[in-house]
Design a protein around this motif. Sequence first.
Motif, short mmCIF file in Angstrom:
data_model
loop_
_atom_site.label_atom_id
_atom_site.label_comp_id
_atom_site.label_asym_id
_atom_site.label_seq_id
_atom_site.Cartn_x
_atom_site.Cartn_y
_atom_site.Cartn_z
N SER A 1 -65.97 -39.84 -0.54
CA SER A 1 -64.58 -39.61 -0.95
C SER A 1 -63.61 -39.92 0.19
CB SER A 1 -64.40 -38.15 -1.38
OG SER A 1 -65.14 -37.87 -2.54
N ARG B 1 -65.41 -38.95 8.23
CA ARG B 1 -65.91 -37.59 7.95
C ARG B 1 -66.68 -37.13 9.19
NH1 ARG B 1 -67.50 -41.47 4.97
NH2 ARG B 1 -69.62 -41.33 5.79
N ARG C 1 -59.64 -26.68 0.52
CA ARG C 1 -59.23 -28.05 0.77
C ARG C 1 -59.24 -28.76 -0.57
NH1 ARG C 1 -58.33 -24.95 4.67
NH2 ARG C 1 -58.42 -25.81 6.77
N PRO D 1 -59.32 -31.27 -3.64
CA PRO D 1 -59.89 -32.60 -3.89
C PRO D 1 -58.81 -33.67 -3.89
CG PRO D 1 -60.73 -30.99 -5.46
CD PRO D 1 -59.61 -30.32 -4.73
N TYR E 1 -68.04 -31.44 1.49
CA TYR E 1 -66.69 -31.65 0.95
C TYR E 1 -66.20 -33.06 1.21
CZ TYR E 1 -61.66 -31.80 0.74
OH TYR E 1 -60.38 -32.20 0.47
N THR E 2 -66.34 -33.55 2.43
CA THR E 2 -65.74 -34.84 2.77
C THR E 2 -66.45 -36.00 2.10
OG1 THR E 2 -67.05 -34.89 4.81
CG2 THR E 2 -64.79 -34.06 4.97
N ASP F 1 -65.53 -34.70 -2.58
CA ASP F 1 -64.62 -33.56 -2.67
C ASP F 1 -64.45 -33.03 -4.08
OD1 ASP F 1 -63.13 -35.70 -3.59
OD2 ASP F 1 -61.53 -35.51 -2.12
N THR F 2 -64.64 -33.86 -5.10
CA THR F 2 -64.45 -33.38 -6.48
C THR F 2 -65.61 -32.51 -6.95
OG1 THR F 2 -65.43 -35.41 -7.36
CG2 THR F 2 -63.03 -35.35 -7.11
N TYR G 1 -67.34 -30.56 -4.86
CA TYR G 1 -67.59 -29.55 -3.83
C TYR G 1 -67.41 -28.14 -4.37
CZ TYR G 1 -67.08 -26.85 0.47
OH TYR G 1 -67.22 -25.91 1.47
#
Length: 872
Positions: A169, A173, A414, A416, A446-447, A450-451, A453
């Motif tokens: 994403s 990172r 954080r 998305p 996450y990095t 992210d969607t 996570y």
Amino acid sequence: MTFGTRTLGALIAVIALSTALAPTATAQPSQANGPAVYPRPQSTTSRPETVRIPATVNLVVADGADWAAVGVVRDVLVAAGVRKVDDRGSALSVYVGRHPDALQALGVKGTEGMGAEGYVVAVGTGRDRLSRMVVDGVDDAGTFYAAQTLRQLVQGSAVRGVEVRDWPSLRWRGVVEGFYGPPWSHEARLDSFDYFGRHKMNLYFYTPKDDPYLRAEWRLPYPADQLARLDELVKRAKANHVEFGYVLSPGLSICYSRESETDTLIAKFTSLYRLGVRMFVVALDDIDYQRWNCDEDRAAFGTGPAAAASAQAHVINRVQREFVAANPGTLPVQTVPTEYWGLNKSAYTNKLASTLDPNVIVQWTGVDVVSRKITKAEVATAHDNFQHPLLLWDNYPVNDYVPGRLLLGPLTAREPGLGASTTGLAANPMPQAHASRPALFTVADYTWNDTAYDPARSWAAGLAELAGGNKRTLAALTAFADVNFSSRLDERQAPRLTGDIDRFWKAWSAGNPAAAFRLYNALRQVHDAPGVLRETLRDPAFLADTKPWLDATGAWGQAALTALDMLAAQRAGNGELAWARRQALPALVAKARSFVWVGLDPNRTVRVDVDPVVDRFVKDAVADNDRWLGLRASTVTPSSSLPLYDSQFPVDNMVDGDPDTYFWGGAAAQPGTVVGVDLGTVRPVTGVDVLMAKDDRPSDYIQHGVVEYSTDGTTWTTGPVFHTTTEVRVDLGRVSARFVRLKATRAQPNWVVVREFEVRLGDNPVVSGAPEGDFPRAADGKPGTAYRATRPPTAGEALTVVLPEARRLDKVVILADARAEVQVRTGDRWATIGRLTSSYTALAVHGTTDAIRLEWKTGSPPPVVYEIVGHG
């Protein structure tokens, strides 16, 4: 120390201990398609077949395939039991790199159309009944990440058929080693690059604040031995597809207008370029941009924040124009601006936006230095302010602002989609490199995606990985991480244990004694976790990083178990055992608070803390014991006009009777700043005792102020003033008040720490007698204090407690180490109701009483009386 056998038997004879002590379940990450893969892939599709890995396989490597990926695949096969590769007669072929025919045989589409670092992993059996494993990437990094995914999919010698199509994403990172305090060791960095590669993190910024060659002595070239170590780091980073970013911080001393200064900076960058570094940062954070380092800068740029931005842009633009452009493969230079956080436009950001080379990337930490959340809207505002590409410097799990804490919880809040408006995210870790990994695991997750996570799921998966597949280790690790969980991002304290404690108190107040067994199970895990981890965890560096916190966790577990045993004893009516457990608590709590870590200053230690949930449980248990003993419950409510610095240091700590805990206001005191208490009702007040500051913040106190008191909170009476003392002890005579406070009378730069705020009351019982001692402590409502006689008693001597008013009592409770007859007075007559039989004595009383007397036995040792309590 655990439950006494008599206590348990009296509480619940019908509950089997084996059931009560069953291990607490620990969530295991799982995936319907087989082993869970982290970071979570963008797309995973299961296939119906199962592929078995034989002892010999056919390993097919495409021309130009990434050899780091090939090495990972070889390791995976060996771990699965493969003894021979490159055998074309094998029933299983493993393909690394571009093999469109192999993917086509499995009916899987290739990497066409994917972006950088995308990849495909396919495991299955084709129509030709031949089994295949394929790892293929858009580029070398993608192939390497495909191999890392295969590493997780292959567990054992049989693999579920699967197709994984994946890509990141966020473009960048990783991690920025940018904290204050002891830098990571060389070995920790090398090992961390391997960790980053395994978790698809592709960025590392080298910028430990305590490296003198980066900051204080930035002009000096590296000695040969240190340059060789940097060379080793760069090579290890590249082997793991991690971009090594070199960050120089000249702002403490640079003269921006001297061209020779920029020449020196470029020369420093050039020495790193020769090692293979291609990402460079000029960091200008944490400096005073209102002060020039040379007179020439004032003449060249003027004064104020906008002038500072012009000077900084002058240097950075030269680096971009003369260094980046002149060295092939070098990425655009980045900068950490002096105003590196917040959403407000300013003269500084306006000037930087208009003068900085458009290719320069600006690093930004969010709304705050440590941002509780980061949203797309906030990033858009920051982009509008700086008018340059942004990279997020995320100050989590860094703990240099709370060095006594480990921050082991997941990355949270954080939004998305940040990758659409930033170039990436780099997390600032703790000085404890290996202890940072539970949080960094979630950053990687996450990095990358992210969607998909989920902080809780990712956190559990990271702990499971660290536990290495051992369920006992995972249970202990989860218990330890739970009590070291809270942070600025997520202020929930020990969420799992908090739930256990909340359920306990609800059941306990409802009269359900079985609640003690269930909480015992959870507290036992906290107590046992350090020993289990030291015995079973296969990461000695993590154990070394966390040693004082492991020690503190075990000690707090012991204190909490003892407090629970005290409650169980009182519920069973065993006052002697309950008092024994309560007497043991202060030493256990002191031990739990005794562990230290060498923090930012190597000459000063920092006390380590775990989430105060356990401490609060002990205090609540003591308060419950107070009620059981018949002591008057405190109705004191503390308050302050100062904002709270951190949830670890609430105002309640001012009135908990414990000087080792404290309220910490998160701002400097100004005229009118107040800290104080509400007594609940108007009461006679004789004095105020306030203890402020702490060892590592000796100037954090109200340095000039006045004591005030009020009956209604509106009209205040001014009492004595005080100056430059951390211990305010004021006698007020005897006044009526409900509200008492300290008010600052001058501005000061320091924040305020209040450890204890005690109001001396004039309506407590009056104690007198002989031998001499601190008489009031025998009936001050605080069993932790005591009247201690200065000598053995003689014939006829006694201790007398006169109650504020005559009242009907049904029982007298005495906590004492003494030999005496116990008498009560009704009118002018004294009647003996019994004698002291142990350290806890409860004697029945019938009628109205205004005084209690202990008549000492001749020849007994000097008596000690902790508390005399009349129940009515």
